[in-house]
Design a protein around this motif. Structure first.
Motif, PDB file in Angstrom:
ATOM      1  N   TYR A  11       0.843  -1.207   0.000  1.00 32.06           N
ATOM      2  CA  TYR A  11       0.000   0.000   0.000  1.00 32.06           C
ATOM      3  C   TYR A  11       0.874   1.252   0.000  1.00 32.06           C
ATOM      4  N   SER A  12       0.493   2.218  -0.846  1.00 28.47           N
ATOM      5  CA  SER A  12       1.178   3.514  -0.849  1.00 28.47           C
ATOM      6  C   SER A  12       0.300   4.614  -0.246  1.00 28.47           C
ATOM      7  N   LYS A  13      -1.017   4.448  -0.340  1.00 32.52           N
ATOM      8  CA  LYS A  13      -1.957   5.387   0.254  1.00 32.52           C
ATOM      9  C   LYS A  13      -3.137   4.616   0.808  1.00 32.52           C
ATOM     10  N   PRO A  14      -3.757   5.070   1.885  1.00 30.87           N
ATOM     11  CA  PRO A  14      -3.394   6.245   2.693  1.00 30.87           C
ATOM     12  C   PRO A  14      -2.120   6.002   3.507  1.00 30.87           C
ATOM     13  N   ASP A  15      -1.557   7.075   4.012  1.00 31.86           N
ATOM     14  CA  ASP A  15      -0.299   6.974   4.749  1.00 31.86           C
ATOM     15  C   ASP A  15      -0.413   6.049   5.950  1.00 31.86           C
ATOM     16  N   SER A  16      -1.607   5.966   6.545  1.00 36.28           N
ATOM     17  CA  SER A  16      -1.782   5.121   7.731  1.00 36.28           C
ATOM     18  C   SER A  16      -1.610   3.641   7.422  1.00 36.28           C
ATOM     19  N   GLN A  17      -1.721   3.250   6.125  1.00 33.69           N
ATOM     20  CA  GLN A  17      -1.566   1.847   5.745  1.00 33.69           C
ATOM     21  C   GLN A  17      -0.341   1.618   4.866  1.00 33.69           C
ATOM     22  N   ARG A  18       0.537   2.613   4.784  1.00 30.92           N
ATOM     23  CA  ARG A  18       1.699   2.493   3.905  1.00 30.92           C
ATOM     24  C   ARG A  18       2.554   1.295   4.318  1.00 30.92           C
ATOM     25  N   GLY A  19       2.978   0.527   3.307  1.00 31.68           N
ATOM     26  CA  GLY A  19       3.824  -0.628   3.566  1.00 31.68           C
ATOM     27  C   GLY A  19       3.205  -1.896   2.992  1.00 31.68           C
ATOM     28  N   ALA A  20       3.911  -3.010   3.144  1.00 32.39           N
ATOM     29  CA  ALA A  20       3.482  -4.291   2.590  1.00 32.39           C
ATOM     30  C   ALA A  20       2.851  -5.154   3.670  1.00 32.39           C
ATOM     31  N   THR A  21       1.879  -5.939   3.291  1.00 28.82           N
ATOM     32  CA  THR A  21       1.265  -6.910   4.188  1.00 28.82           C
ATOM     33  C   THR A  21       1.705  -8.302   3.754  1.00 28.82           C
ATOM     34  N   LEU A  22       2.207  -9.081   4.681  1.00 29.84           N
ATOM     35  CA  LEU A  22       2.688 -10.425   4.361  1.00 29.84           C
ATOM     36  C   LEU A  22       1.551 -11.314   3.889  1.00 29.84           C
ATOM     37  N   ASP A  23       0.390 -11.182   4.514  1.00 23.16           N
ATOM     38  CA  ASP A  23      -0.774 -11.996   4.199  1.00 23.16           C
ATOM     39  C   ASP A  23      -0.461 -13.479   4.430  1.00 23.16           C
ATOM     40  N   GLU A  24      -1.294 -14.372   3.874  1.00 23.07           N
ATOM     41  CA  GLU A  24      -1.182 -15.795   4.185  1.00 23.07           C
ATOM     42  C   GLU A  24      -0.827 -16.615   2.943  1.00 23.07           C
ATOM     43  N   PHE A  25      -0.223 -17.748   3.207  1.00 24.05           N
ATOM     44  CA  PHE A  25       0.063 -18.744   2.185  1.00 24.05           C
ATOM     45  C   PHE A  25      -1.011 -19.826   2.292  1.00 24.05           C
ATOM     46  N   ILE A  26      -1.603 -20.223   1.158  1.00 23.77           N
ATOM     47  CA  ILE A  26      -2.680 -21.197   1.191  1.00 23.77           C
ATOM     48  C   ILE A  26      -2.514 -22.202   0.049  1.00 23.77           C
ATOM     49  N   PHE A  27      -2.768 -23.470   0.342  1.00 25.74           N
ATOM     50  CA  PHE A  27      -2.791 -24.474  -0.712  1.00 25.74           C
ATOM     51  C   PHE A  27      -4.075 -24.291  -1.530  1.00 25.74           C
ATOM     52  N   ASP A  28      -3.927 -24.035  -2.824  1.00 24.91           N
ATOM     53  CA  ASP A  28      -5.109 -23.974  -3.679  1.00 24.91           C
ATOM     54  C   ASP A  28      -5.156 -25.174  -4.630  1.00 24.91           C
ATOM     55  N   ASP A  29      -4.234 -26.110  -4.438  1.00 24.12           N
ATOM     56  CA  ASP A  29      -4.222 -27.354  -5.206  1.00 24.12           C
ATOM     57  C   ASP A  29      -3.462 -28.386  -4.373  1.00 24.12           C
ATOM     58  N   LEU A  30      -4.114 -29.451  -3.978  1.00 26.96           N
ATOM     59  CA  LEU A  30      -3.444 -30.516  -3.230  1.00 26.96           C
ATOM     60  C   LEU A  30      -4.326 -31.764  -3.329  1.00 26.96           C
ATOM     61  N   ASN A  31      -4.003 -32.639  -4.268  1.00 26.79           N
ATOM     62  CA  ASN A  31      -4.856 -33.802  -4.497  1.00 26.79           C
ATOM     63  C   ASN A  31      -4.053 -34.993  -4.987  1.00 26.79           C
ATOM     64  N   LEU A  32      -4.672 -36.146  -4.888  1.00 29.20           N
ATOM     65  CA  LEU A  32      -4.146 -37.389  -5.439  1.00 29.20           C
ATOM     66  C   LEU A  32      -5.039 -37.815  -6.593  1.00 29.20           C
ATOM     67  N   LYS A  33      -4.417 -38.248  -7.684  1.00 25.74           N
ATOM     68  CA  LYS A  33      -5.167 -38.693  -8.862  1.00 25.74           C
ATOM     69  C   LYS A  33      -4.800 -40.143  -9.176  1.00 25.74           C
ATOM     70  N   PHE A  34      -5.820 -40.986  -9.258  1.00 24.58           N
ATOM     71  CA  PHE A  34      -5.637 -42.406  -9.555  1.00 24.58           C
ATOM     72  C   PHE A  34      -6.284 -42.699 -10.908  1.00 24.58           C
ATOM     73  N   LYS A  35      -5.524 -43.278 -11.841  1.00 24.85           N
ATOM     74  CA  LYS A  35      -6.023 -43.576 -13.174  1.00 24.85           C
ATOM     75  C   LYS A  35      -6.215 -45.078 -13.361  1.00 24.85           C
ATOM     76  N   GLN A  36      -7.088 -45.437 -14.295  1.00 21.66           N
ATOM     77  CA  GLN A  36      -7.401 -46.833 -14.593  1.00 21.66           C
ATOM     78  C   GLN A  36      -7.795 -47.603 -13.332  1.00 21.66           C
ATOM     79  N   VAL A  37      -8.673 -47.008 -12.530  1.00 22.61           N
ATOM     80  CA  VAL A  37      -9.133 -47.637 -11.299  1.00 22.61           C
ATOM     81  C   VAL A  37      -9.886 -48.917 -11.645  1.00 22.61           C
ATOM     82  N   PHE A  38      -9.575 -50.017 -10.944  1.00 21.11           N
ATOM     83  CA  PHE A  38     -10.185 -51.334 -11.194  1.00 21.11           C
ATOM     84  C   PHE A  38      -9.997 -51.769 -12.655  1.00 21.11           C
ATOM     85  N   ASP A  39      -8.885 -51.318 -13.281  1.00 20.95           N
ATOM     86  CA  ASP A  39      -8.599 -51.639 -14.680  1.00 20.95           C
ATOM     87  C   ASP A  39      -9.722 -51.213 -15.614  1.00 20.95           C
ATOM     88  N   GLN A  40     -10.382 -50.130 -15.265  1.00 20.16           N
ATOM     89  CA  GLN A  40     -11.446 -49.558 -16.063  1.00 20.16           C
ATOM     90  C   GLN A  40     -11.048 -48.121 -16.457  1.00 20.16           C
TER      91      GLN A  40
END
Length: 234
Positions: A11-40
């Motif tokens: 943030y550059s303006k307003p002066d009361s909020q000037r500076g960077a916010t670290l914020d949060e890190f979040i997983f937006d993709d985390l999965n397991l994929k299984f193909k040819q289940v039961f040979d189908q």
């Protein structure tokens, strides 16, 4: 499949909020994929994943309250590729939490809401391409909402929809989709209807021009009817 996202702001303006916010890190993709289940010709995907069908009219962006940062679903998806019938069938169970820390806690948690309510439900989606230059889709969606934030919903919704996407011969293409919504929402019967369409003309010149005409109808609520006719984007 794994992916973590981080969206900080400076943030550059307003002066009361000037500076960077670290914020949060979040997983937006985390999965397991299984193909040819039961040979189908079955593929099973379990975990945090993106879901997109058609032209993203109803099934897309499972975390709409956090803007463009994420769009995932916490879900289990079973896909059957019925090749002899040129049909793909998807069966999905999803369980979305308004609070980001229910399934996979963010790092440096800022307690940001992902959606306005907890959402659970199922999707069954069929896509058929047996007709030349044409895709025919049909789907069923059930969604149960439990309000968490003030703007959230308490609802039980059922949707039956159909979609066609094809060509009228060069240079024309078209698509159309309609879906009624039934159930209960915030203490009233839900009786809504939506229609979405587009007609495209492709010039196929050196600049690859194309012209598109779209039309969409979303039913609105009639306050004195007793029911809720307002379209819900799911």
């Amino acid at each position: 499949n794994a992916r973590m996202t981080w969206e900080f702001r400076s943030y550059s303006k307003p002066d009361s909020q000037r500076g960077a916010t670290l914020d949060e890190f979040i997983f937006d993709d985390l999965n397991l994929k299984f193909k040819q289940v039961f040979d189908q010709p079955l593929t099973l995907t379990v975990g945090r994943q993106n879901l997109t069908f058609g032209n993203r009219w109803l099934i897309w962006d499972g975390t709409s309250a956090d803007g463009s940062r994420t769009e995932f679903f916490d879900a289990a998806r079973l896909t059957y590729d019925w090749q002899s019938q040129k049909t793909v069938v998807d069966a999905i169970y999803f369980d979305q939490a308004a609070e980001a820390d229910r399934w996979l806690p963010p790092i440096n948690d800022q307690h940001k809401a992902l959606i306005e309510q907890d959402e659970r439900g199922v999707i069954v989606y069929l896509s058929n391409t047996s007709l030349p230059r044409t895709q025919l889709d049909a789907y069923f969606i059930y969604k149960h909402d439990t309000r968490v934030l003030a703007k959230g919903n308490d609802a039980e919704m059922y949707v039956l929809g159909a979609r066609v996407d094809g060509g009228l011969g060069d240079p024309w293409k078209y698509r159309a989709e309609f879906a009624p919504e039934l159930g209960r929402k915030n203490g009233r019967d839900l009786r809504a209807f939506g229609f979405n369409s587009r007609l495209s003309y492709f010039v196929k010149d050196s600049w690859n021009h194309n012209f598109r005409l779209g039309y969409e109808y979303l039913s609105g609520d009639r306050p004195n009817s007793g029911a809720d006719e307002g379209w819900d984007p799911l």
